[in-house]
Design an enzyme around this catalytic site. Structure first.
Site, PDB file in Angstrom:
ATOM      1  N   HIS A   1       4.331   1.029   1.187  1.00 33.24           N
ATOM      2  CA  HIS A   1       3.974   0.074   0.132  1.00 33.24           C
ATOM      3  C   HIS A   1       4.877  -1.155   0.209  1.00 33.24           C
ATOM      4  O   HIS A   1       4.403  -2.301   0.156  1.00 33.24           O
ATOM      5  CB  HIS A   1       4.106   0.767  -1.227  1.00 33.24           C
ATOM      6  CG  HIS A   1       3.910  -0.134  -2.401  1.00 33.24           C
ATOM      7  ND1 HIS A   1       2.732  -0.181  -3.117  1.00 33.24           N
ATOM      8  CD2 HIS A   1       4.753  -1.009  -3.020  1.00 33.24           C
ATOM      9  CE1 HIS A   1       2.859  -1.043  -4.106  1.00 33.24           C
ATOM     10  NE2 HIS A   1       4.082  -1.564  -4.067  1.00 33.24           N
ATOM     11  N   GLU A   2       6.184  -0.939   0.352  1.00 32.41           N
ATOM     12  CA  GLU A   2       7.119  -2.059   0.385  1.00 32.41           C
ATOM     13  C   GLU A   2       6.998  -2.865   1.675  1.00 32.41           C
ATOM     14  O   GLU A   2       7.051  -4.101   1.647  1.00 32.41           O
ATOM     15  CB  GLU A   2       8.549  -1.544   0.197  1.00 32.41           C
ATOM     16  CG  GLU A   2       8.799  -0.827  -1.117  1.00 32.41           C
ATOM     17  CD  GLU A   2       8.433  -1.647  -2.333  1.00 32.41           C
ATOM     18  OE1 GLU A   2       8.468  -2.900  -2.249  1.00 32.41           O
ATOM     19  OE2 GLU A   2       8.091  -1.054  -3.381  1.00 32.41           O
TER      20      GLU A   2
ATOM     21  N   HIS B   1       4.153  -5.190   1.271  1.00 29.58           N
ATOM     22  CA  HIS B   1       4.501  -6.405   0.521  1.00 29.58           C
ATOM     23  C   HIS B   1       5.048  -7.471   1.469  1.00 29.58           C
ATOM     24  O   HIS B   1       4.673  -8.649   1.391  1.00 29.58           O
ATOM     25  CB  HIS B   1       5.563  -6.089  -0.541  1.00 29.58           C
ATOM     26  CG  HIS B   1       5.016  -5.649  -1.860  1.00 29.58           C
ATOM     27  ND1 HIS B   1       4.016  -6.347  -2.525  1.00 29.58           N
ATOM     28  CD2 HIS B   1       5.347  -4.607  -2.668  1.00 29.58           C
ATOM     29  CE1 HIS B   1       3.750  -5.738  -3.670  1.00 29.58           C
ATOM     30  NE2 HIS B   1       4.527  -4.684  -3.776  1.00 29.58           N
TER      31      HIS B   1
ATOM     32  N   GLU C   1      -0.099  -5.623  -6.151  1.00 31.72           N
ATOM     33  CA  GLU C   1       0.271  -4.206  -6.149  1.00 31.72           C
ATOM     34  C   GLU C   1      -0.869  -3.351  -5.597  1.00 31.72           C
ATOM     35  O   GLU C   1      -0.632  -2.388  -4.856  1.00 31.72           O
ATOM     36  CB  GLU C   1       0.648  -3.746  -7.555  1.00 31.72           C
ATOM     37  CG  GLU C   1       1.977  -4.285  -8.049  1.00 31.72           C
ATOM     38  CD  GLU C   1       3.122  -3.949  -7.124  1.00 31.72           C
ATOM     39  OE1 GLU C   1       3.222  -2.784  -6.671  1.00 31.72           O
ATOM     40  OE2 GLU C   1       3.922  -4.860  -6.838  1.00 31.72           O
TER      41      GLU C   1
END
Length: 302
Positions: A144-145, A148, A222
């Protein structure tokens, strides 16, 4: 990179053109003298984008300093080695340069990514995450990070904030001058103390609406990062990680400067939700479950 620069230039020019038209209409058709509008536009652009880009360029340094994060230069144990290897593998899959990997002391399950560009970034996880999550769940959070970073979310957020800041600075002063001129009857360019009071109030009002727009984008990114985490680690792992967060989530101890980049953040309902940086975890889980299989495969960057 060039696409984002072109988008920045086009957006900024569109903002300045729109504001110039609005000012010309007010001056030519309503007889309101707005003073040095060119100077106002320059000042608004410098302050509006300047603050955003200073924050962006110093984001890694500020994140390390504010969280006390320990950057893993040489892994000290098997857990740190696994973190570095996992981020390296995901970064290669996402087509970005290896981020710095760090651990910060925090009781909650959380992680964040920051940095001035896709190839100059930091991914950090909390000690609470390492204690509470298994390897599959932690892998999804790292994905997930990394997503980003790969999606350029930090840069895009800075651009959006810069545009919004410029609008707030200019509109509050233009509208403030118009209101003051009608109240005082002076349309020749002078301003009284009422002008500064009006501008102060308008700064807060327009700033609130600007925050709502920025937080809408934050919530949207997100969902994209969740999909990226699912592509890098697997949909089931990403869902399991979000479910773990929903079971144990508490108030974040992350500093305000990096809270919006964490895996989770405070959520609200009704009007309060408009100012939240993260959508509810239940919505994120349901969105992943409903996503067509092809949306959680392939490359990270959309």
């Amino acid at each position: 990179m060039f696409k984002r620069i072109a988008l920045f230039l086009a957006t900024n020019l569109a903002v300045l053109a729109l504001l110039s038209i609005v000012m010309a209409v007010l001056q030519n058709y309503f007889g309101v003298t707005l003073g040095n509008t060119g100077g106002l536009l320059v000042m608004a652009t410098v302050f509006g984008f300047g603050g955003s880009f200073i924050s962006l360029m110093t984001s890694k340094w500020m994140a390390k300093r504010s969280t006390g994060a320990h950057v893993i230069d040489q892994p000290r144990n098997e857990s740190e080695q696994w973190l570095v290897n996992t981020v390296r593998r995901q970064a290669e899959a996402a087509g970005i340069k290896m981020p710095e990997v760090a651990i910060y002391d925090g009781p909650e399950i959380n992680a964040f990514a920051t940095g001035p560009s896709r190839n100059n970034s930091l991914v950090a996880v909390s000690t609470g995450l390492l204690r509470a999550m298994n390897r599959d769940e932690a892998e999804a959070v790292l994905g997930h990070e990394v997503s980003h970073v790969a999606n350029g979310d930090m840069v895009t957020m800075a651009l959006i904030q810069g545009v919004l800041n410029t609008f707030v600075i200019v509109l509050s002063r233009v509208v403030g001058r118009v209101i003051d001129s009608f109240i005082s009857g002076n349309r020749e360019g002078g301003v009284g103390i009422g002008y500064f009071v009006i501008v102060f109030i308008l700064d807060m009002i327009f700033g609130l609406f600007a925050s709502m727009i920025a937080m809408w984008f934050s919530r949207h990114r997100e969902f994209r990062a969740d999909a990226g985490g699912a592509r890098l680690a697997g949909r089931d792992k990403m869902i399991a990680a979000l479910q773990r967060l929903s079971q144990t989530y508490g108030e974040s101890t992350l500093p305000k400067t990096v809270q919006a980049f964490g895996i989770s953040g405070a959520v609200g309902h009704g009007l309060r939700r408009l100012l939240m940086s993260h959508p509810p975890l239940e919505e994120r889980i349901q969105t992943l479950r409903n996503a067509p299989l092809e949306q959680v495969r392939g490359t990270v960057v959309s």
